[in-house]
Structures are given as structure tokens and as C-alpha cells.
Design a protein around this motif. Structure first.
Motif, PDB file in Angstrom:
ATOM      1  N   ARG B  36       0.390 -54.676 -13.610  1.00 51.14           N
ATOM      2  CA  ARG B  36      -0.013 -53.288 -13.392  1.00 51.14           C
ATOM      3  C   ARG B  36       0.075 -52.996 -11.900  1.00 51.14           C
ATOM      4  O   ARG B  36      -0.352 -53.812 -11.063  1.00 51.14           O
ATOM      5  CB  ARG B  36      -1.445 -53.067 -13.880  1.00 51.14           C
ATOM      6  N   ASP B  86      -7.107 -46.129 -15.819  1.00 53.43           N
ATOM      7  CA  ASP B  86      -5.962 -46.865 -16.373  1.00 53.43           C
ATOM      8  C   ASP B  86      -4.641 -46.295 -15.884  1.00 53.43           C
ATOM      9  O   ASP B  86      -3.585 -46.897 -16.111  1.00 53.43           O
ATOM     10  CB  ASP B  86      -5.987 -46.799 -17.909  1.00 53.43           C
ATOM     11  N   TYR B  90       2.937 -49.662 -15.417  1.00 50.43           N
ATOM     12  CA  TYR B  90       2.846 -50.935 -16.129  1.00 50.43           C
ATOM     13  C   TYR B  90       4.231 -51.569 -16.152  1.00 50.43           C
ATOM     14  O   TYR B  90       5.176 -51.000 -16.688  1.00 50.43           O
ATOM     15  CB  TYR B  90       2.266 -50.724 -17.533  1.00 50.43           C
TER      16      TYR B  90
END
Lengths: 115, 119
Positions: B36, B86, B90
Motif C-alpha cells: 500500500r 484506506d 494498492y
């Protein structure tokens, strides 16, 4: 635990001038070292790596890096930069013990070439 | 195309929704990694697979995150009940097994990433 420090977040350089991007790592064991480059809107690409042997490693586009164990450094250099070198550069370390798969990256250095 | 591919490239979702990302590694690479990357930071390791076995998970991978690689080929990363924290890129990477000390050891090839924005 392995860690990487890239002290320079941004480095502006005039075209055709030399550049050095600094990378220092921390680890209690032997390591593998990497420089990755991320061009605008592209994924990470491996630029060069040190696994063992000669401490001076070179890339195909004129960059080189030297592993210095005593100074725990792996600085990236190029004698003459081009506009196309504009990108973000990440130094990464991986401890070389069997079974370790983790790469730990620095926070990156944004290299900007000034025409 | 022989590179690592990821789908989707961009995902915008509302807080609380579930999202799933897919990664297709380079053919015959038996190791697959998820990282990430948040703004201004380098990639951070999340987890990795050797074939279908998930062998390491970072403490960054909370209970809301789950990754699978059911047949040892493609992998999925699911985030349940997404939070604004979040939001990130990614990244998926893969490599072949190589030989310790050999020229291919631990050279990870990265995909273009999936950019997640949680509103």
C-alpha cells in the motif's frame, strides 16, 4: 528490523548537471539493496540492485549506486541528467536471510530536471 | 503482455462499502505481494503468497482486509467496511523463486496499482 531513510524529498537539478540521491539503511544483518523509479502515471520499475559482489552497480540508462557497508548507504548517482529522468526514486532494502520476502521502501525522492 | 496487471486501476467508493481488487502476476511467478502506498510515502508491505499459501501478513493488514490466491495464480485483496484512511494506491508485485544470491533473487516486478478513494 530493516528500515530505509531518504533524507531528500525533492531534488531539483539543471539538465546535464550531476545528481546524487541519498539513501541510508538500517539492519542488523546482511541486506539486498534496490533503487526503483516511478515515472509519472506509471508503476514502479527496478532501476538497479545490489545483491553481492562488486559494490558498484550500474543501470542501463547511466545511473550507478555504490553499496557502502560501513556507512550503511546506497546512494544513487548520475553524472549528467536528462529531462527524461524526471521521476520519483525509491530506495528499498531487504534483509538477506532465508525466507524473508519483505521489501522496505524509503519515502522517495522526487527528481525534477530544470531545462 | 507479460507484466503484472491490476484491476481496476481506479476505484471510488463510499465509506462503509466493501471493495475487491484483483492482481494477475507474471506467468509462472510463484510469489505474489501486496503493498500500500499513501501520498508522500513509499510502498508499505501488506502480505505475500508463495503459490496459494499466505506466508506473511503485516500488522497494517487489519481484520477488515483479506487477501487470497486460491489457485496460486491471480490474487484478490478485499477491504470490508472501507474507511477514509484506506484511501491509497494498492500495489501488487510478483517474482519467480530464483536462487538465493542469484541475479533474480527478490527482484519484484510491480503492477500499475489500483488507486482507491474512499469518500
Amino acid at each position: 528490523a530493516q528500515s530505509v531513510t531518504q533524507l531528500d524529498s525533492q531534488v531539483p537539478v539543471f539538465e546535464e548537471a550531476p545528481v546524487e540521491l541519498r539513501c541510508n539503511y538500517s539492519s542488523s544483518v546482511s541486506v539486498y539493496l534496490f533503487w526503483y523509479v516511478q515515472y509519472p502515471n506509471q508503476g514502479l520499475q527496478l532501476l538497479l540492485k545490489y545483491l553481492s559482489g562488486s559494490t558498484l552497480v550500474e543501470s542501463i540508462n547511466g545511473f550507478e549506486a555504490e553499496f557502502n557497508k560501513s556507512q550503511t548507504s546506497f546512494h544513487l548517482r548520475k553524472p549528467s541528467v536528462h529531462i527524461s529522468d524526471t521521476a520519483e526514486y525509491f530506495c528499498a532494502v531487504s534483509e538477506s536471510w532465508f525466507g524473508n520476502e519483505k521489501l522496505t521502501f524509503g519515502t522517495g525522492t522526487r527528481l525534477t530536471i530544470i531545462p | 503482455d507479460t507484466g503484472v496487471s491490476q484491476d481496476p486501476r481506479h476505484k471510488i467508493t463510499k465509506r462503509g462499502q466493501n471493495v475487491t481488487f484483483r492482481c494477475d502476476p507474471i506467468s509462472e511467478h510463484n510469489r505474489l505481494y501486496w503493498y500500500r502506498q499513501t501520498l508522500g510515502q513509499g510502498p508499505e508491505f501488506l502480505t505475500y503468497f508463495q503459490n496459494e499459501a499466505q506466508l506473511e501478513k503485516s500488522r497494517l493488514l487489519s481484520d477488515r482486509f483479506s487477501a487470497e490466491r486460491p489457485k496460486g495464480s491471480f490474487s484478490t485483496l478485499e477491504i470490508q467496511r472501507t474507511e477514509q484512511g484506506d484511501s491509497a494506491m494498492y500495489l501488487c508485485a510478483s517474482r519467480d523463486k530464483g536462487l538465493a544470491g542469484g541475479s533474480s533473487y527478490n527482484e519484484q516486478f510491480f503492477g500499475p496499482g489500483t488507486r482507491l478513494t474512499v469518500l
